[in-house]
Design a protein around this motif. Structure first.
Motif, PDB file in Angstrom:
ATOM      1  N   VAL A  27       0.890  -1.164   0.000  1.00 23.74           N
ATOM      2  CA  VAL A  27       0.000   0.000   0.000  1.00 23.74           C
ATOM      3  C   VAL A  27       0.923   1.207   0.000  1.00 23.74           C
ATOM      4  CG1 VAL A  27      -1.830   1.218   1.227  1.00 23.74           C
ATOM      5  CG2 VAL A  27      -1.727  -1.264   1.320  1.00 23.74           C
ATOM      6  N   ARG A  29       1.631   5.570  -0.370  1.00 23.23           N
ATOM      7  CA  ARG A  29       1.161   6.957  -0.292  1.00 23.23           C
ATOM      8  C   ARG A  29       2.052   7.781  -1.213  1.00 23.23           C
ATOM      9  NH1 ARG A  29       3.335  11.288   3.236  1.00 23.23           N
ATOM     10  NH2 ARG A  29       4.710   9.576   3.643  1.00 23.23           N
ATOM     11  N   VAL A  35      -3.474   7.628  -1.242  1.00 24.47           N
ATOM     12  CA  VAL A  35      -3.156   6.269  -0.794  1.00 24.47           C
ATOM     13  C   VAL A  35      -3.828   5.282  -1.737  1.00 24.47           C
ATOM     14  CG1 VAL A  35      -3.349   4.621   1.101  1.00 24.47           C
ATOM     15  CG2 VAL A  35      -2.983   7.040   1.592  1.00 24.47           C
ATOM     16  N   SER A  36      -3.051   4.286  -2.203  1.00 21.90           N
ATOM     17  CA  SER A  36      -3.604   3.290  -3.114  1.00 21.90           C
ATOM     18  C   SER A  36      -2.881   1.959  -2.930  1.00 21.90           C
ATOM     19  CB  SER A  36      -3.461   3.756  -4.569  1.00 21.90           C
ATOM     20  OG  SER A  36      -2.103   3.932  -4.897  1.00 21.90           O
ATOM     21  N   VAL A  37      -3.500   0.899  -3.472  1.00 29.78           N
ATOM     22  CA  VAL A  37      -2.907  -0.436  -3.432  1.00 29.78           C
ATOM     23  C   VAL A  37      -1.967  -0.558  -4.628  1.00 29.78           C
ATOM     24  CG1 VAL A  37      -3.386  -2.911  -3.551  1.00 29.78           C
ATOM     25  CG2 VAL A  37      -4.932  -1.406  -2.309  1.00 29.78           C
ATOM     26  N   ILE A  74      -6.565   6.793   5.584  1.00 30.94           N
ATOM     27  CA  ILE A  74      -6.745   5.648   4.696  1.00 30.94           C
ATOM     28  C   ILE A  74      -8.228   5.536   4.330  1.00 30.94           C
ATOM     29  CG2 ILE A  74      -6.350   3.181   4.383  1.00 30.94           C
ATOM     30  CD1 ILE A  74      -3.794   4.823   4.960  1.00 30.94           C
ATOM     31  N   VAL A  78      -9.449   1.553   0.017  1.00 30.51           N
ATOM     32  CA  VAL A  78      -8.151   0.872   0.029  1.00 30.51           C
ATOM     33  C   VAL A  78      -8.288  -0.517   0.656  1.00 30.51           C
ATOM     34  CG1 VAL A  78      -5.806   0.929   0.995  1.00 30.51           C
ATOM     35  CG2 VAL A  78      -6.812   3.004   0.038  1.00 30.51           C
ATOM     36  N   ASP A  81     -10.092  -2.714  -1.779  1.00 30.57           N
ATOM     37  CA  ASP A  81      -9.199  -3.119  -2.865  1.00 30.57           C
ATOM     38  C   ASP A  81      -8.245  -4.216  -2.415  1.00 30.57           C
ATOM     39  OD1 ASP A  81     -10.428  -1.239  -4.475  1.00 30.57           O
ATOM     40  OD2 ASP A  81      -8.791   0.229  -4.331  1.00 30.57           O
TER      41      ASP A  81
END
Length: 92
Positions: A27, A29, A35-37, A74, A78, A81
């Motif tokens: 994960v 930033r 913030v993403s996978v 978060i 997220v 996902d």
């Protein structure tokens, strides 16, 4: 003669266990704070690793570990996902 390659290990932020990097989900930033996978493991930014188990994801959500590790809020998406990626790989 076979060559023994070093396998990079990463620590799961939820459980504290060490796993090979390929058995983890990252994960990330970005500099913008998004913030993403990161399924490829190559996105730029601050990263935290979670093991590929639903238990680890729910533990990370419950203890709010990703927020502390990435120093960012978060979004609920997220965690969804992360669960999608785990469920998709368990079918393969």
């Amino acid at each position: 003669m076979s060559i023994n390659r070093k396998i990079p290990l990463r620590k799961c932020v939820a459980t504290g266990e060490m796993f090979p990097k390929k058995e983890m989900i990252r994960v990330v930033r970005s500099k913008e704070g998004e913030v993403s996978v990161d399924v490829t493991g190559k996105k730029s930014g601050r990263g935290a690793y979670v093991s590929k188990s639903e238990v680890a994801v729910t533990e990370a959500k419950k203890r709010n570990v990703l927020k502390h590790q990435l120093e960012a809020e978060i979004p609920e998406q997220v965690y969804e996902d992360l669960l999608k990626v785990i469920r998709k790989e368990s079918l393969i």
